[in-house]
Design a protein around this motif. Structure first.
Motif, PDB file in Angstrom:
ATOM      1  N   ARG A 245      -5.034  14.394  -0.389  1.00  0.00           N
ATOM      2  CA  ARG A 245      -4.174  14.175  -1.630  1.00  0.00           C
ATOM      3  C   ARG A 245      -4.573  14.993  -2.644  1.00  0.00           C
ATOM      4  O   ARG A 245      -3.869  15.181  -3.753  1.00  0.00           O
ATOM      5  CB  ARG A 245      -4.411  12.681  -2.197  1.00  0.00           C
ATOM      6  CG  ARG A 245      -3.542  11.660  -1.157  1.00  0.00           C
ATOM      7  CD  ARG A 245      -4.190  10.222  -1.285  1.00  0.00           C
ATOM      8  NE  ARG A 245      -3.286   9.366  -0.573  1.00  0.00           N
ATOM      9  CZ  ARG A 245      -3.730   9.219   0.992  1.00  0.00           C
ATOM     10  NH1 ARG A 245      -4.540   9.706   1.354  1.00  0.00           N
ATOM     11  NH2 ARG A 245      -2.824   8.282   1.412  1.00  0.00           N
TER      12      ARG A 245
ATOM     13  N   ASN B  26      -6.106  -1.750  -6.008  1.00  0.00           N
ATOM     14  CA  ASN B  26      -4.695  -2.051  -5.340  1.00  0.00           C
ATOM     15  C   ASN B  26      -3.721  -2.820  -6.499  1.00  0.00           C
ATOM     16  O   ASN B  26      -2.672  -2.477  -6.706  1.00  0.00           O
ATOM     17  CB  ASN B  26      -4.765  -2.673  -4.040  1.00  0.00           C
ATOM     18  CG  ASN B  26      -3.207  -3.163  -3.622  1.00  0.00           C
ATOM     19  OD1 ASN B  26      -2.877  -4.516  -3.862  1.00  0.00           O
ATOM     20  ND2 ASN B  26      -2.779  -2.272  -3.059  1.00  0.00           N
TER      21      ASN B  26
ATOM     22  N   ARG C  31     -14.207   6.262   4.425  1.00  0.00           N
ATOM     23  CA  ARG C  31     -13.094   6.759   4.298  1.00  0.00           C
ATOM     24  C   ARG C  31     -12.600   7.590   3.069  1.00  0.00           C
ATOM     25  O   ARG C  31     -11.845   8.224   3.353  1.00  0.00           O
ATOM     26  CB  ARG C  31     -12.109   5.461   4.330  1.00  0.00           C
ATOM     27  CG  ARG C  31     -11.861   4.757   3.075  1.00  0.00           C
ATOM     28  CD  ARG C  31     -10.903   3.620   2.936  1.00  0.00           C
ATOM     29  NE  ARG C  31     -10.790   2.760   2.167  1.00  0.00           N
ATOM     30  CZ  ARG C  31     -10.442   2.955   0.828  1.00  0.00           C
ATOM     31  NH1 ARG C  31      -9.733   3.988   0.527  1.00  0.00           N
ATOM     32  NH2 ARG C  31     -10.448   1.982  -0.131  1.00  0.00           N
TER      33      ARG C  31
ATOM     34  N   GLU D 253      -4.879   5.439   8.429  1.00  0.00           N
ATOM     35  CA  GLU D 253      -4.625   4.836   7.119  1.00  0.00           C
ATOM     36  C   GLU D 253      -4.010   3.602   7.061  1.00  0.00           C
ATOM     37  O   GLU D 253      -4.448   2.844   6.358  1.00  0.00           O
ATOM     38  CB  GLU D 253      -3.930   5.848   6.084  1.00  0.00           C
ATOM     39  CG  GLU D 253      -4.594   7.310   5.806  1.00  0.00           C
ATOM     40  CD  GLU D 253      -4.077   8.100   4.664  1.00  0.00           C
ATOM     41  OE1 GLU D 253      -2.869   7.836   4.453  1.00  0.00           O
ATOM     42  OE2 GLU D 253      -4.663   9.154   4.338  1.00  0.00           O
TER      43      GLU D 253
ATOM     44  N   GLU E 299     -11.973  11.848   3.392  1.00  0.00           N
ATOM     45  CA  GLU E 299     -10.956  12.019   4.002  1.00  0.00           C
ATOM     46  C   GLU E 299      -9.552  11.739   3.120  1.00  0.00           C
ATOM     47  O   GLU E 299      -8.823  12.591   3.305  1.00  0.00           O
ATOM     48  CB  GLU E 299     -10.742  11.489   5.298  1.00  0.00           C
ATOM     49  CG  GLU E 299      -9.950  11.973   6.280  1.00  0.00           C
ATOM     50  CD  GLU E 299     -10.226  11.194   7.727  1.00  0.00           C
ATOM     51  OE1 GLU E 299     -10.454  11.864   8.582  1.00  0.00           O
ATOM     52  OE2 GLU E 299     -10.233  10.085   7.704  1.00  0.00           O
ATOM     53  N   GLU E 300      -9.551  10.538   2.623  1.00  0.00           N
ATOM     54  CA  GLU E 300      -8.141  10.433   2.220  1.00  0.00           C
ATOM     55  C   GLU E 300      -8.061  11.018   0.808  1.00  0.00           C
ATOM     56  O   GLU E 300      -7.197  11.364   0.529  1.00  0.00           O
ATOM     57  CB  GLU E 300      -8.080   8.725   2.063  1.00  0.00           C
ATOM     58  CG  GLU E 300      -8.263   7.895   2.989  1.00  0.00           C
ATOM     59  CD  GLU E 300      -7.680   6.493   2.982  1.00  0.00           C
ATOM     60  OE1 GLU E 300      -7.885   6.002   1.837  1.00  0.00           O
ATOM     61  OE2 GLU E 300      -7.550   5.858   3.976  1.00  0.00           O
TER      62      GLU E 300
ATOM     63  N   GLY F 192      -0.562   9.904  -9.602  1.00  0.00           N
ATOM     64  CA  GLY F 192      -1.560   9.024  -9.200  1.00  0.00           C
ATOM     65  C   GLY F 192      -1.459   8.512  -7.871  1.00  0.00           C
ATOM     66  O   GLY F 192      -0.474   8.475  -6.986  1.00  0.00           O
ATOM     67  N   TYR F 193      -2.596   8.492  -6.973  1.00  0.00           N
ATOM     68  CA  TYR F 193      -2.619   7.998  -5.843  1.00  0.00           C
ATOM     69  C   TYR F 193      -3.582   6.868  -5.904  1.00  0.00           C
ATOM     70  O   TYR F 193      -4.675   6.765  -6.118  1.00  0.00           O
ATOM     71  CB  TYR F 193      -3.272   9.123  -4.686  1.00  0.00           C
ATOM     72  CG  TYR F 193      -2.367  10.234  -4.590  1.00  0.00           C
ATOM     73  CD1 TYR F 193      -1.059  10.111  -3.826  1.00  0.00           C
ATOM     74  CD2 TYR F 193      -2.737  11.482  -5.086  1.00  0.00           C
ATOM     75  CE1 TYR F 193      -0.308  11.201  -3.566  1.00  0.00           C
ATOM     76  CE2 TYR F 193      -1.690  12.566  -4.784  1.00  0.00           C
ATOM     77  CZ  TYR F 193      -0.772  12.352  -3.994  1.00  0.00           C
ATOM     78  OH  TYR F 193       0.293  13.411  -3.685  1.00  0.00           O
TER      79      TYR F 193
ATOM     80  N   ARG G 245      -5.476  -0.585   6.700  1.00  0.00           N
ATOM     81  CA  ARG G 245      -5.034  -1.641   5.534  1.00  0.00           C
ATOM     82  C   ARG G 245      -4.397  -2.840   6.065  1.00  0.00           C
ATOM     83  O   ARG G 245      -3.927  -3.683   5.266  1.00  0.00           O
ATOM     84  CB  ARG G 245      -4.175  -0.765   4.589  1.00  0.00           C
ATOM     85  CG  ARG G 245      -4.742   0.329   3.836  1.00  0.00           C
ATOM     86  CD  ARG G 245      -3.724   1.370   3.251  1.00  0.00           C
ATOM     87  NE  ARG G 245      -4.447   2.185   2.187  1.00  0.00           N
ATOM     88  CZ  ARG G 245      -5.405   3.161   2.734  1.00  0.00           C
ATOM     89  NH1 ARG G 245      -5.572   3.357   3.735  1.00  0.00           N
ATOM     90  NH2 ARG G 245      -5.994   3.921   1.623  1.00  0.00           N
TER      91      ARG G 245
ATOM     92  N   LEU H  52      -5.578   4.123  -3.882  1.00  0.00           N
ATOM     93  CA  LEU H  52      -6.474   4.090  -2.588  1.00  0.00           C
ATOM     94  C   LEU H  52      -7.396   2.821  -2.560  1.00  0.00           C
ATOM     95  O   LEU H  52      -8.380   2.787  -2.373  1.00  0.00           O
ATOM     96  CB  LEU H  52      -7.128   5.411  -2.234  1.00  0.00           C
ATOM     97  CG  LEU H  52      -6.075   6.568  -1.936  1.00  0.00           C
ATOM     98  CD1 LEU H  52      -7.005   7.966  -2.060  1.00  0.00           C
ATOM     99  CD2 LEU H  52      -5.344   6.617  -0.806  1.00  0.00           C
ATOM    100  N   GLY H  53      -6.842   1.967  -3.155  1.00  0.00           N
ATOM    101  CA  GLY H  53      -7.535   0.759  -3.523  1.00  0.00           C
ATOM    102  C   GLY H  53      -7.127  -0.272  -1.888  1.00  0.00           C
ATOM    103  O   GLY H  53      -5.903  -0.209  -1.777  1.00  0.00           O
ATOM    104  N   ILE H  54      -8.000  -0.748  -1.229  1.00  0.00           N
ATOM    105  CA  ILE H  54      -7.901  -1.377  -0.066  1.00  0.00           C
ATOM    106  C   ILE H  54      -8.425  -2.843  -0.164  1.00  0.00           C
ATOM    107  O   ILE H  54      -9.749  -3.056  -0.582  1.00  0.00           O
ATOM    108  CB  ILE H  54      -8.294  -0.966   1.149  1.00  0.00           C
ATOM    109  CG1 ILE H  54      -7.794   0.510   1.359  1.00  0.00           C
ATOM    110  CG2 ILE H  54      -8.289  -1.821   2.345  1.00  0.00           C
ATOM    111  CD1 ILE H  54      -7.963   1.207   2.811  1.00  0.00           C
ATOM    112  N   ARG H  55      -7.876  -4.114   0.041  1.00  0.00           N
ATOM    113  CA  ARG H  55      -8.342  -5.333  -0.254  1.00  0.00           C
ATOM    114  C   ARG H  55      -9.421  -5.315   0.695  1.00  0.00           C
ATOM    115  O   ARG H  55      -9.583  -5.192   1.873  1.00  0.00           O
ATOM    116  CB  ARG H  55      -7.198  -6.437   0.316  1.00  0.00           C
ATOM    117  CG  ARG H  55      -6.040  -6.133  -0.796  1.00  0.00           C
ATOM    118  CD  ARG H  55      -4.950  -7.327  -0.297  1.00  0.00           C
ATOM    119  NE  ARG H  55      -5.541  -8.608  -0.772  1.00  0.00           N
ATOM    120  CZ  ARG H  55      -4.764  -9.855  -0.863  1.00  0.00           C
ATOM    121  NH1 ARG H  55      -3.413  -9.656  -0.525  1.00  0.00           N
ATOM    122  NH2 ARG H  55      -5.421 -10.919  -0.966  1.00  0.00           N
TER     123      ARG H  55
ATOM    124  N   TYR I  61       0.683  -1.165   0.132  1.00  0.00           N
ATOM    125  CA  TYR I  61      -0.164  -0.027  -0.053  1.00  0.00           C
ATOM    126  C   TYR I  61       0.865   1.038  -0.059  1.00  0.00           C
ATOM    127  O   TYR I  61       1.908   1.361   1.016  1.00  0.00           O
ATOM    128  CB  TYR I  61      -0.862   0.074   1.032  1.00  0.00           C
ATOM    129  CG  TYR I  61      -2.092  -1.008   1.120  1.00  0.00           C
ATOM    130  CD1 TYR I  61      -2.983  -0.919   0.287  1.00  0.00           C
ATOM    131  CD2 TYR I  61      -1.997  -2.204   2.179  1.00  0.00           C
ATOM    132  CE1 TYR I  61      -3.880  -2.074   0.138  1.00  0.00           C
ATOM    133  CE2 TYR I  61      -2.878  -3.160   2.028  1.00  0.00           C
ATOM    134  CZ  TYR I  61      -4.016  -2.828   1.268  1.00  0.00           C
ATOM    135  OH  TYR I  61      -5.125  -3.936   1.135  1.00  0.00           O
TER     136      TYR I  61
END
Lengths: 195, 195
Positions: free
Chosen positions: B63, B12, B55, A59, B58-59, B39-40, A63, B42-45, A40
């Protein structure tokens, strides 16, 4: 294993036309040992130590679920050097981050990188040394890469011919190679976390 | 321009030995037009629509500073399909996310991908159609990739021979190609944001 890389634009890999940065290259290499490795990237451009202190925990916690081995790698401080944050303040922020993080996950810190303007680069070099001392005191693995990145001209040459701050693929590949070649990183990756 | 990609493991790039996923491949390609593109990821499994609702704002806000052109790309829903979240609930979450996001940044949504188990894949296909309808109503650009990913066997073949859920480099490359080849994506990327 899931690793969160927390930091600034150098962690994001800004300027790399391959969109891997050093973290992507490190992950790609480590995957040969751990095919299930997830990364991540939590690098945010312009983030100082204070901004990272304000967001890292939330954050990273999102994760790294408790039931899966999680780790945290930090790298920040160049924006403190650029923006002339009082180094004492940077150290207070770094200690707060690392002291909290190491209680929850195995933690590794990669030091500050060189930056183009002479004054900021000298502040970056000094903060790197101060962070190394802090991590030694806290028992956190710290890898200084500043001198290694100054041994060849690629990092600063690419930064100068890019946006003035960030290297391109060659600089990030060099930084990834320094991390992967270090005994500290190898030991940290191969050590099972204490339960 | 800075783009946040918000979603689940498919965002992700989980399973890709190159650690690029489809987002990295799309960025690498778009950079030929915009060398300054950041690029950011912000993929979460395992994230469902509800977790992303909790989330994303905020995230993303952290950015995308106001003074720099920022955009948001969303892609989620497969974990809703796998975990059998009530589709009505998934739609409520998606609408809350998109309605809020489109008021602040240009927004694009990439649809759900096929998954291996037949039942979950059928739920994924149906939720994709429902999300397409929602986005049409909200005026959000939506690209369905489900049928495109089913036209060749690479996505599901790689998922089956991998961890059972995620493709490898070939599947992600195929998804990136579908995005890049679409008129919707090209139009969205080339349209200046309304102030």
């Amino acid at each position: 294993m899931r690793i969160c890389f927390v930091g600034d634009s150098m962690v994001n890999g800004t300027g790399d036309p391959e969109y891997l940065g050093w973290t992507g290259r490190v992950l790609r290499h480590e995957r040969t040992r751990r095919p299930e490795l997830t990364g991540y990237n939590l690098g945010i451009r312009r983030d100082t130590s204070g901004q990272i202190l304000a967001r890292w925990r939330e954050e990273v916690t999102r994760r790294l679920p408790a039931e899966i081995e999680g780790r945290a790698v930090f790298s920040f401080g160049v924006n403190d050097a650029v923006q002339e944050v009082d180094p004492k303040q940077s150290l207070v922020h770094a200690e707060a981050i690392l002291d909290d993080a190491r209680a929850r996950w195995p933690v590794f810190m990669v030091g500050l990188v060189p930056i183009v303007p002479d004054g900021a680069r000298e502040r970056s070099r000094k903060l790197d040394a101060a962070f190394a001392g802090l991590c030694a005191r806290l028992g956190v693995q710290y890898l200084s890469v500043f001198d290694g990145l100054m041994q060849t001209s690629i990092w600063l040459d690419e930064a100068r011919s890019g946006d003035g701050a960030h290297p391109a693929a060659g600089g990030y590949a060099r930084l990834a190679a320094l991390v992967l070649a270090s005994a500290a990183w190898r030991r940290w990756m191969d050590t099972a976390p204490t339960p």
